[in-house]
Write a protein that holds these residues in place. Structure first.
Motif, PDB file in Angstrom:
ATOM      1  N   SER A 198       5.069  41.850  59.218  1.00 38.02           N
ATOM      2  CA  SER A 198       6.241  41.634  58.019  1.00 38.02           C
ATOM      3  C   SER A 198       6.163  40.172  56.921  1.00 38.02           C
ATOM      4  O   SER A 198       6.416  40.417  55.867  1.00 38.02           O
ATOM      5  CB  SER A 198       7.333  41.225  59.141  1.00 38.02           C
ATOM      6  OG  SER A 198       8.508  41.426  58.294  1.00 38.02           O
ATOM      7  N   VAL A 247      15.181  45.271  59.242  1.00 39.32           N
ATOM      8  CA  VAL A 247      13.956  46.390  58.643  1.00 39.32           C
ATOM      9  C   VAL A 247      13.572  47.154  60.283  1.00 39.32           C
ATOM     10  O   VAL A 247      13.037  48.147  60.173  1.00 39.32           O
ATOM     11  CB  VAL A 247      12.787  45.784  58.218  1.00 39.32           C
ATOM     12  CG1 VAL A 247      13.234  45.180  56.960  1.00 39.32           C
ATOM     13  CG2 VAL A 247      12.113  44.859  59.007  1.00 39.32           C
ATOM     14  N   ALA A 248      14.115  46.377  61.343  1.00 38.91           N
ATOM     15  CA  ALA A 248      13.820  47.092  62.567  1.00 38.91           C
ATOM     16  C   ALA A 248      14.849  47.482  63.705  1.00 38.91           C
ATOM     17  O   ALA A 248      14.528  48.201  64.756  1.00 38.91           O
ATOM     18  CB  ALA A 248      12.533  46.364  63.329  1.00 38.91           C
ATOM     19  N   VAL A 252      16.366  51.231  58.711  1.00 37.03           N
ATOM     20  CA  VAL A 252      15.806  52.116  59.641  1.00 37.03           C
ATOM     21  C   VAL A 252      16.877  52.890  60.110  1.00 37.03           C
ATOM     22  O   VAL A 252      17.944  52.183  60.499  1.00 37.03           O
ATOM     23  CB  VAL A 252      14.925  51.372  60.875  1.00 37.03           C
ATOM     24  CG1 VAL A 252      15.797  50.484  61.471  1.00 37.03           C
ATOM     25  CG2 VAL A 252      14.185  52.290  61.464  1.00 37.03           C
ATOM     26  N   THR A 276       3.373  48.343  61.633  1.00 33.02           N
ATOM     27  CA  THR A 276       4.983  48.492  61.912  1.00 33.02           C
ATOM     28  C   THR A 276       5.801  48.663  60.763  1.00 33.02           C
ATOM     29  O   THR A 276       6.053  49.599  60.154  1.00 33.02           O
ATOM     30  CB  THR A 276       5.262  47.483  63.032  1.00 33.02           C
ATOM     31  OG1 THR A 276       4.907  46.220  62.488  1.00 33.02           O
ATOM     32  CG2 THR A 276       4.393  47.558  64.230  1.00 33.02           C
ATOM     33  N   TYR A 277       6.234  47.332  60.476  1.00 28.44           N
ATOM     34  CA  TYR A 277       7.721  47.510  59.382  1.00 28.44           C
ATOM     35  C   TYR A 277       6.913  46.644  58.043  1.00 28.44           C
ATOM     36  O   TYR A 277       7.790  46.332  57.412  1.00 28.44           O
ATOM     37  CB  TYR A 277       8.738  46.737  59.993  1.00 28.44           C
ATOM     38  CG  TYR A 277       8.972  47.207  61.448  1.00 28.44           C
ATOM     39  CD1 TYR A 277       9.717  48.434  61.643  1.00 28.44           C
ATOM     40  CD2 TYR A 277       8.677  46.484  62.515  1.00 28.44           C
ATOM     41  CE1 TYR A 277       9.835  48.739  62.851  1.00 28.44           C
ATOM     42  CE2 TYR A 277       9.196  46.927  63.885  1.00 28.44           C
ATOM     43  CZ  TYR A 277       9.660  48.168  63.873  1.00 28.44           C
ATOM     44  OH  TYR A 277       9.983  48.862  65.202  1.00 28.44           O
ATOM     45  N   GLN A 337       8.963  48.485  55.298  1.00 28.46           N
ATOM     46  CA  GLN A 337      10.482  48.267  55.133  1.00 28.46           C
ATOM     47  C   GLN A 337      10.784  46.878  54.875  1.00 28.46           C
ATOM     48  O   GLN A 337      11.601  46.665  54.033  1.00 28.46           O
ATOM     49  CB  GLN A 337      10.912  48.540  56.544  1.00 28.46           C
ATOM     50  CG  GLN A 337      11.000  49.926  56.838  1.00 28.46           C
ATOM     51  CD  GLN A 337       9.888  50.468  57.754  1.00 28.46           C
ATOM     52  OE1 GLN A 337       8.822  49.883  57.606  1.00 28.46           O
ATOM     53  NE2 GLN A 337       9.898  51.603  58.480  1.00 28.46           N
ATOM     54  N   SER A 367       8.957  52.993  51.711  1.00 23.09           N
ATOM     55  CA  SER A 367       9.487  53.888  52.995  1.00 23.09           C
ATOM     56  C   SER A 367      10.306  54.975  52.678  1.00 23.09           C
ATOM     57  O   SER A 367      10.352  55.783  53.746  1.00 23.09           O
ATOM     58  CB  SER A 367      10.206  52.837  54.059  1.00 23.09           C
ATOM     59  OG  SER A 367      11.298  52.206  53.341  1.00 23.09           O
TER      60      SER A 367
END
Length: 394
Positions: free
Chosen positions: A56, A136-137, A155, A316-317, A320, A356
């Motif tokens: 991130s 974002v998660a 998300v 992963t993110y 985002q 995304s």
């Protein structure tokens, strides 16, 4: 506050050298430049989430470099963005301390936190000091259901995921014999309850539902009940460790006609190992909010750029996180202001094609039409079965 690693520093130095617009913004008279400080909160010091946090942080560096290269203006002045990395250690208490420091600082916005627990604890402080924050998660519905006008999310949340999985479970058969079990945690009960709502809305029926302690001594009784009641699909609201025990016991008792379904709690890469074999895991369907980067509209190009800059894969993110910075900047541009209380309402008007997917928020601060991914397991590997948007079940 955490200092960027050397790779990020080197990257930013290269960007400064190769982007004249950034250099000009730095060299210009301070009266003509507005510094936009974005607090970026991750659990960097948590050993279980360090890699996720670093990904991130890397994505934030890409976003800031791109924003500064664009030379955005507000109130007649050029904007120079800066990401200030802060660490909540995935601790609710630390998250509160971080939020309080942010509220006392001169920050224009927040990207974070990554965990639901930390986000829930920090959100009231951002509301009090009127600073927009985008997670974002974090997938707990409470985050945007609490009425905080400054809370936003990139998300899909657990309640919508549960209902979507209920739709998926009945999509090929309205008469499938379905049982539901959860682990008595908030997450487990929430996603199981919404799964049942999704099944009912789709015209299906639940044969039985029950709960079991998260650390139950053994799944033998549960699997026997599946056999005795002719269950064809078991939805489990819980985590992969217990799901693995169910799969092992199903294989031991030679129960090969029951599918296991669950949310992101069971949807791990290590599930086949926990299940005892790749064959046992092949009975699983599971869902997560978001999409793998390779299935995002602009994901392939972003992943290639990320790998080129950091010699790492996007796991992963990152996408985002990048989009969250862009969303904050887009709202500032619409409002012609970097004042958090001045641009916050414009976040609801932001709409753009992000890395995304489509970025647009509903009245609560959730994505208007989030994407979810249903996975299956083939030869011990977690692979995409199908992508869905929330609009598919509305």
């Amino acid at each position: 506050m955490k200092t960027k690693d050397m790779s990020a520093i080197a990257f930013m130095a290269a960007m400064l050298a190769s982007n004249p617009s950034i250099v000009r913004a730095q060299d210009a008279n301070a009266d003509n430049v507005l510094l936009v400080k974005i607090a970026h909160v991750t659990p960097l010091s948590n050993r279980y989430m360090r890699d996720i946090a670093q990904e991130s942080i890397n994505a934030a560096a890409l976003a800031v470099a791109d924003l500064n290269a664009r030379g955005l203006m507000a109130n007649g002045k050029k904007l120079r963005f800066q990401s200030i990395d802060m660490d909540d250690a995935a601790s609710a208490a630390t998250a509160v301390e971080v939020a309080q420091r942010i509220c006392k600082g001169s920050f224009a916005g927040v990207v974070g936190h990554l965990n639901s627990g930390t986000t829930i604890k920090a959100a009231p402080y951002y509301e009090q000091c009127a600073i927009p924050h985008i997670t974002v998660a974090a997938t707990n519905p409470v985050i945007t259901a609490s009425g905080h006008k400054t809370s936003y999310r990139l998300v899909g949340h657990d309640a919508d995921l549960g209902q979507l999985l209920g739709f998926v479970a009945t999509s090929d058969s309205k008469t499938r014999r379905i049982a539901v079990l959860h682990d008595r945690t908030f997450y487990g009960e929430l996603i199981a309850t919404n799964f049942m709502k999704g099944v009912t809305r789709s015209g299906g029926q639940i044969l039985w539902s029950d709960s079991i302690a998260e650390y139950a001594p053994g799944p033998t009784t549960v699997v026997q009940r599946l056999k005795d009641t002719g269950v064809e699909l078991l939805f489990y609201g819980g985590m992969d460790g217990v799901a693995g025990k169910f799969l092992k016991e199903m294989a031991y008792q030679k129960v090969d006609n029951v599918a296991l379904m669950g949310g992101d709690g069971i949807c791990s890469d290590q599930l086949p190992t926990l299940a005892g074999s790749a064959e046992a895991a092949s009975a699983v369907l599971c869902g997560e909010g978001g999409a793998p980067v390779e299935r995002m509209p602009k994901g392939a190009a972003f992943a290639a750029r990320y790998h080129s800059e950091f010699q790492k894969l996007v796991k992963t993110y990152a996408a985002q996180t990048y989009d969250a910075f862009m969303a904050l900047a887009a709202a500032m541009e619409l409002a012609n202001s970097i004042d958090p209380s001045g641009y916050q309402e414009f976040l609801g008007k932001v709409t753009f094609d992000g890395i995304s997917g489509q970025i647009a928020f509903d009245a609560k601060g959730d994505l208007s039409n989030p994407v979810f991914t249903v996975f299956k397991y083939q030869e011990g590997k977690k692979v995409v079965k199908q992508l869905y948007h929330l609009s598919d079940i509305r």
